[in-house]
Design a protein around this motif. Structure first.
Motif, PDB file in Angstrom:
ATOM      1  N   CYS A 215       6.531  23.516  54.275  1.00 24.00           N
ATOM      2  CA  CYS A 215       5.581  22.418  54.517  1.00 24.00           C
ATOM      3  C   CYS A 215       6.162  21.235  55.301  1.00 24.00           C
ATOM      4  O   CYS A 215       5.542  20.157  55.319  1.00 24.00           O
ATOM      5  N   ASP A 216       7.312  21.384  55.905  1.00 21.33           N
ATOM      6  CA  ASP A 216       7.809  20.351  56.820  1.00 21.33           C
ATOM      7  C   ASP A 216       8.696  21.030  57.862  1.00 21.33           C
ATOM      8  O   ASP A 216       9.874  20.720  57.999  1.00 21.33           O
ATOM      9  N   THR A 217       8.106  21.993  58.560  1.00 22.75           N
ATOM     10  CA  THR A 217       8.896  22.837  59.458  1.00 22.75           C
ATOM     11  C   THR A 217       9.146  22.136  60.786  1.00 22.75           C
ATOM     12  O   THR A 217       8.351  22.223  61.712  1.00 22.75           O
ATOM     13  N   ASN A 220      14.673  19.939  63.192  1.00 23.86           N
ATOM     14  CA  ASN A 220      15.808  19.258  62.560  1.00 23.86           C
ATOM     15  C   ASN A 220      15.883  19.461  61.046  1.00 23.86           C
ATOM     16  O   ASN A 220      16.697  18.844  60.376  1.00 23.86           O
ATOM     17  N   ASN A 221      15.051  20.328  60.521  1.00 28.24           N
ATOM     18  CA  ASN A 221      15.176  20.704  59.110  1.00 28.24           C
ATOM     19  C   ASN A 221      15.864  22.057  58.939  1.00 28.24           C
ATOM     20  O   ASN A 221      15.663  22.746  57.923  1.00 28.24           O
ATOM     21  N   MET A 222      16.685  22.400  59.922  1.00 29.07           N
ATOM     22  CA  MET A 222      17.531  23.600  59.804  1.00 29.07           C
ATOM     23  C   MET A 222      18.947  23.205  60.194  1.00 29.07           C
ATOM     24  O   MET A 222      19.134  22.382  61.086  1.00 29.07           O
ATOM     25  N   ILE A 235      16.818  23.226  55.316  1.00 29.16           N
ATOM     26  CA  ILE A 235      17.075  22.083  54.431  1.00 29.16           C
ATOM     27  C   ILE A 235      15.797  21.251  54.216  1.00 29.16           C
ATOM     28  O   ILE A 235      14.733  21.614  54.702  1.00 29.16           O
ATOM     29  N   ASP A 236      15.936  20.132  53.542  1.00 28.03           N
ATOM     30  CA  ASP A 236      14.835  19.200  53.276  1.00 28.03           C
ATOM     31  C   ASP A 236      13.708  19.882  52.495  1.00 28.03           C
ATOM     32  O   ASP A 236      12.641  20.155  53.035  1.00 28.03           O
ATOM     33  N   LEU A 237      13.964  20.138  51.225  1.00 28.03           N
ATOM     34  CA  LEU A 237      13.074  20.993  50.442  1.00 28.03           C
ATOM     35  C   LEU A 237      12.067  20.229  49.576  1.00 28.03           C
ATOM     36  O   LEU A 237      11.400  20.821  48.734  1.00 28.03           O
TER      37      LEU A 237
HETATM   38 MG    MG Z   1      11.217  15.235  56.388  1.00 28.94          MG
END
Ligand code: MG
Ligand code: GN1
Length: 364
Positions: A215-217, A220-222, A235-237
């Protein structure tokens, strides 16, 4: 915050290493983040984070979800023969007081501590290569979690519920409802409301499942390996929760496949990037196709329109209600964002024949 205060928060967690320094890390806007450097060479460093409990009111639920998800991913990775778990799944530390609790409360604030993943980098830029990697990783993330045995909580209630987001747009606390630009946008959004709420209807009919989604793909969340060749870890779970799988597929493309930022006021700069769309879709299908139902696959083109549409509605809602959710730099900032996202809806609609043709080429 003072070193000594931060140090005493770290001491609430079951860390055996000796802390040498604690310093701010990264530039995230939602949570405050620090790097906790330890002295021993054979011990990891840690990341200390204050959870924003205005955005995530139920911290206990957030951390319970994260515990379930990281445990399940760890089991999956072990079953796949992965030996370097430290680089491939986030690991949160329990508190000294309670081995089952992954957060500590200090003076009304909530903190967590996780192992720092070293030799890793983030990317901010999307190109076809990183889009492909993102598709594969987020698809793999969903695939690993497709059989989580426990029910996860909704850390933000009705987060990606399109019906709820549309209904919320009737509030007008800032008294902006009658502005001609608002009326025009509302009319165009209204024309598409029936089509855009199809997932909720199919969900109620039992035809479309909810699954564990990120839900926040965003790219920069990898975390990537240092040479950038391999995705190590998602990341950012905080927003991991049950949702239609469209959340992870559609929201990535909303930001990554637009040629303009979501608040670009010159709408002529907004184009839909076919190269990014194709690369991301290929990566996603490669890892997610095995568990998706035929209907979920068939509806992926709908997800490409749905997310700019939903974001347009959400920005308009914030504009109508006085800009309490997203920070604004000028009075019509949220209106411009809402119009920008609606412009992207139109670009995606124009690209739809090409989008569908690409899917046919991949699926046949
Ligand atoms: Mg975020
Ligand atoms: C928020 O702050 P950021 O970029 O992680 C929002 C997303 C929106 C995005 C739009 C918890 O995400 O859903 O798409 O803004 N996250 C939350 O800029 O509401």
């Amino acid at each position: 915050m003072l070193q000594s205060q931060l140090q005493s928060i770290v001491e609430k967690f079951a860390v055996s290493a000796t802390v040498s320094t604690i310093r701010p890390l990264g530039s995230g806007l939602i949570n405050d983040t620090y790097l906790v450097v330890t002295e021993e060479k054979d011990q990891p460093d840690y990341v200390l984070q204050r959870i924003n409990h205005e955005v995530f009111p139920d911290v206990d639920m957030v951390m319970r979800n994260i515990a379930i998800v990281t445990r399940h991913i760890r089991e999956r990775l072990i079953a796949q023969g992965e030996t370097d778990l430290r680089h491939h799944v986030l690991e949160f530390l329990p508190t000294v007081e309670d081995a089952n609790r992954l957060y500590a409360e200090v003076d009304g604030h909530y903190w967590r501590l996780m192992v720092f993943i070293d030799h890793a980098v983030t990317k901010q830029e999307v190109n076809p290569e990183s889009a492909h990697a993102a598709g594969q990783s987020f698809g793999h993330f969903q695939a690993m979690l497709a059989d989580v045995p426990c029910q996860l909580g909704e850390t933000i209630k009705d987060f990606h519920n399109m019906e709820f987001r549309i209904e919320a747009c009737v509030e007008d606390r800032a008294g902006r409802f009658d502005e001609p630009a608002v009326q025009e946008l509302l009319e165009q959004l209204g024309n598409r409301a029936e089509a855009m709420t199809e997932a909720e209807r199919l969900g109620r009919e039992g035809k479309l499942p909810k699954r564990v989604c990120h839900c926040d793909t965003k790219v920069n969340n990898m975390l990537f390996s240092e040479d950038g060749s391999e995705v190590l870890c998602v990341i950012d779970l905080d927003t991991v929760m049950p949702s239609f799988i469209f959340s992870d597929y559609g929201d990535f493309l909303r930001t990554a496949a637009s040629t303009a930022a979501e608040d670009e006021p010159d709408f002529s700069k907004i184009q839909f990037r076919q190269d990014v769309f194709q690369a991301f879709t290929k990566g996603y299908l490669a890892s997610a196709r095995s568990f998706l139902t035929p209907l979920e696959i068939q509806m992926l083109p709908y997800a490409v329109v749905l997310f700019p549409y939903m974001q347009s509605v959400r920005f308009l809602w914030d504009y109508l209600n006085g800009d309490g959710y997203w920070k604004v730099q000028y009075p019509t900032h949220n209106l411009v964002r809402a119009q920008n996202q609606f412009e992207l809806v139109k670009r995606v609609e124009e690209a739809m024949p090409a989008i569908k043709a690409f899917f046919n080429s991949q699926l046949n």
